[in-house]
Design a protein around this motif. Structure first.
Motif, mmCIF file in Angstrom:
data_model
loop_
_atom_site.group_PDB
_atom_site.id
_atom_site.type_symbol
_atom_site.label_atom_id
_atom_site.label_comp_id
_atom_site.label_asym_id
_atom_site.label_seq_id
_atom_site.Cartn_x
_atom_site.Cartn_y
_atom_site.Cartn_z
ATOM 1 N N TYR A 46 0.835 -1.209 0.000
ATOM 2 C CA TYR A 46 0.000 0.000 0.000
ATOM 3 C C TYR A 46 0.862 1.248 0.000
ATOM 4 O O TYR A 46 0.538 2.253 -0.632
ATOM 5 N N VAL A 80 -7.940 -6.087 -2.360
ATOM 6 C CA VAL A 80 -8.751 -4.866 -2.441
ATOM 7 C C VAL A 80 -8.469 -3.966 -1.232
ATOM 8 O O VAL A 80 -8.355 -2.745 -1.348
ATOM 9 N N ILE A 81 -8.329 -4.609 -0.079
ATOM 10 C CA ILE A 81 -8.099 -3.837 1.153
ATOM 11 C C ILE A 81 -6.782 -3.067 1.095
ATOM 12 O O ILE A 81 -6.699 -1.925 1.530
ATOM 13 N N THR A 82 -5.767 -3.689 0.519
ATOM 14 C CA THR A 82 -4.476 -3.014 0.385
ATOM 15 C C THR A 82 -4.643 -1.741 -0.448
ATOM 16 O O THR A 82 -4.114 -0.676 -0.102
ATOM 17 N N MET A 91 -7.454 -0.101 -0.948
ATOM 18 C CA MET A 91 -8.285 0.844 -0.190
ATOM 19 C C MET A 91 -7.427 1.652 0.774
ATOM 20 O O MET A 91 -7.604 2.850 0.936
ATOM 21 N N ARG A 92 -6.510 0.928 1.418
ATOM 22 C CA ARG A 92 -5.670 1.575 2.423
ATOM 23 C C ARG A 92 -4.805 2.657 1.781
ATOM 24 O O ARG A 92 -4.676 3.757 2.328
#
Lengths: 286, 128, 222
Positions: B14, B50-52, B54-55
């Motif tokens: 990220y 996806v979370i990476t 988003m972060r």
């Protein structure tokens, strides 16, 4: 939170093995890796979700609904991929479509055929005539042809070569581009998941060791290596799965205690494999 | 804009995304009001979580580089010229500091370090 | 109901690879019946073939992990059980039709006597035996895997097989004159409604067995 899958305090016991207090949740729109060594309870948990096994206690909700009470409704929107197919060997891929289609409200024959041709699968081939990798893709094609919202994959990559594994990852990344979908992916081969998983649930010996965001897990633990001179008993208790050898030691450690450690040890980013192995060693030594 | 991720680099993914988008903004490659690729599309393209992604986008928003419009996507925010310069200065300071720490570790004298710096400055000038 | 029918369709399709051997068995049974020149014998052999056929879905299901397939479909366990029983009922209906048809054909070709009441009684009796066997076997299959249940479930089948095949031989050995090829002596004495008692009784047994199987299969770990 909008969870596509939710397990709460699930118990299942056998004579020699038990799942205890299995609790985790997968929010809609994400991929969860379900990892642990062989025999840790991954398949048992998945079978409980699919109501193939009777649970002793706890609740399981899929799309926010009880998995037994709303079984029919839920299964309409679940796609299942296992390490081996569960169709009659003698069926051709055309037979499979004819057989399964009437069971699904949202079955799309056009999609099925286009997936098969994308995957270079011949509709006239029989299930027993296609390779392992092809079987995995067949199950994926079926799951996607009935517009499943939740994909449950149980060791889908076992016995597959790098090319087929990579293709699966490609399919999953595309699938999850739709934020209404969800993927639960169990495996003991973690590098596949290392990249695309949003959440990780680690299971060992029938118990959940961690369930949460993957990046947090990888940041929570770090690999350390150092000389035996700095390794005293108090230090040793903090190390998970410590391995001592003639010229030093290595192990996993919670990154919050890092500042307290001696300066002359080496730290490295952890990875999922390392976490599984270290936690397993740590449990066995306890 | 290119985003090139290294899975073996020490920096988290990220962080890599964030820095590369920021760099693109500083270079002027991404202009004010421009739409960033959607989080899910970027995750798919880079084959990462996806979370990476988003972060990375959340951090960029918090640092004031982009603004997230609900349901529409992330847009590049206008950048204050002073802020840009400030940022670049901080970047220089950070690397210089790292060089000094590294030099101290191998007991490089101050003169040697300064010479080295001059050498690089000359080389860069010639290159341009 | 619709799902149960779909299930039967799926079951039929799962038998597709075995259609040649099933056909051979039926032809063999019919041929044997013709050879003995007895419509009652023919119906008995046909019934034996069908009862054998009833174990096919379970063996195919185990071999191909179809219980897993069922768990992924939008059907519940009851549908699976009801589907299997519906399949048995359907086979029974086919058996009745075939038995009547063959008995009639036999009377045309080899001049065997064709008494409709007698034929019906014979068929009703055999249907009763068929239902009884299915009613005993199915719950065992639903409780255990096919390979585990096989031996247990084959015991009643074996007894009936032995009985049917050896009965004429046995009566001959014992010197009892049992008119194997002519059961009119039975039918002439009893009122017509008793004719269908074995058949009806069989259906009741099947229904009870189905209820039991639903419970057993609901608790089964796949």
């Amino acid at each position: 939170m909008n969870n596509i899958l939710e397990l709460n305090g699930v118990f299942k016991s056998y004579k020699t093995f038990a799942l205890e207090d299995i609790t985790f949740a997968l929010p809609r729109g994400f991929v969860m890796g379900f990892i642990g060594p062989n025999g840790a309870g991954k398949t048992t948990t998945i079978k409980l979700i699919l109501n193939m096994l009777q649970r002793n206690a706890g609740t399981i909700k899929v799309f926010g609904k009880d998995n037994i009470f709303y079984e029919q409704e839920i299964k309409e929107k679940i796609g299942v991929v296992m390490d081996n197919t569960f169709y009659v060997d003698e069926w051709s891929l055309k037979d499979i479509e004819r057989t399964l289609k009437p069971f699904y409200k949202r079955w799309d024959s056009g999609k099925y055929n286009s997936f098969l041709s994308d995957f270079r699968l011949d509709v006239n081939k029989k299930v027993k005539e296609i390779s392992r990798g092809m079987k995995m893709k067949l199950m994926i094609a079926i799951a996607l042809s009935h517009e499943a919202d939740l994909l449950i994959l149980d060791e889908p990559t076992s016995g597959l070569d790098a090319v087929a594994r990579n293709e699966l990852m490609e399919i999953l990344s595309e699938f999850i581009e739709d934020e209404n979908k969800g993927v639960l992916f169990s495996t003991h081969v973690t590098p596949d998941l290392e990249k695309i998983a949003d959440y990780i649930t680690v299971i060992n010996n029938g118990r959940i060791l961690y369930s949460g965001i993957k990046d947090d897990l990888l940041e929570k633990y770090v690999i350390i290596r150092g000389g035996l001179d700095v390794l005293d008993d108090e230090f040793k208790t903090k190390i998970i799965g410590c391995r001592e050898h003639n010229v030093g030691f290595d192990g996993l450690i919670d990154s919050s205690v890092l500042p307290l450690l001696p300066k002359n040890i080496i730290t490295e980013r952890s990875n999922l494999d390392e976490i599984i192995v270290r936690f397993n060693n740590w449990r066995e030594n306890k | 804009m290119n985003i090139i991720i290294s899975n073996t680099a020490g920096t988290p993914i990220y962080e890599q995304i964030k820095e590369q988008i920021k760099a693109a903004i500083f270079r002027g490659e991404l202009k004010e009001g421009e739409l960033l690729p959607s989080i899910r599309r970027l995750a798919r393209d880079l084959r990462i979580s996806v979370i990476t992604t988003m972060r990375a986008y959340n951090d960029l928003e918090q640092e004031g580089f982009v603004v997230n419009m609900q349901g529409k996507g992330c847009y590049v925010q206008s950048q204050n010229a002073d802020l840009l310069r400030e940022h670049k200065l901080r970047e220089v300071e950070k690397h210089l500091h790292a060089s000094v720490v590294a030099a101290r570790l191998c007991e490089l004298s101050d003169d040697e370090l300064l010479n080295m710096l001059k050498y690089f400055m000359n080389e860069e000038d010639e290159y341009e | 109901m619709k799902k149960t029918l779909l299930f039967v369709g799926m079951e039929l399709r799962s038998l597709k690879p075995y259609r040649v051997s099933i056909l051979i068995l039926i032809v063999l049974a019919t041929g044997l019946g013709f050879f003995f020149g007895s419509s009652h014998a023919l119906s008995s052999y046909l019934m034996m073939v069908l009862i054998l056929l009833m174990t096919y879905p379970f063996s195919i299901s185990e071999k191909n992990r179809l219980d897993t397939l069922y768990s992924t479909l939008s059907i519940n366990r009851k549908t699976v059980v009801r589907g299997h029983y519906s399949f048995a009922l359907m086979a029974e209906a086919v058996f009745i039709v075939l038995a009547i048809l063959f008995s009639w054909i036999m009377s045309l070709f080899i001049g065997a006597k064709f008494d409709i009441m007698e034929t019906l009684f014979s068929i009703s009796l055999l249907s009763g035996v068929f239902s009884l066997l299915v009613a005993i076997q199915f719950p065992i299959y639903f409780k255990y895997d096919y390979s585990k249940a096989k031996i247990l479930a084959f015991i009643p089948l074996f007894i009936v097989f032995l009985g049917i095949i050896q009965f004429p031989l046995l009566t001959e050995l014992l010197g009892i004159k049992f008119p194997w090829t002519d059961i009119s002596f039975v039918t002439s004495d009893i009122p017509a409604y008793i004719f269908f008692a074995p058949f009806i009784f069989g259906l009741v047994l099947l229904w009870l067995s189905c209820v039991l199987s639903c419970r057993l299969y609901a608790k089964r770990d796949i």
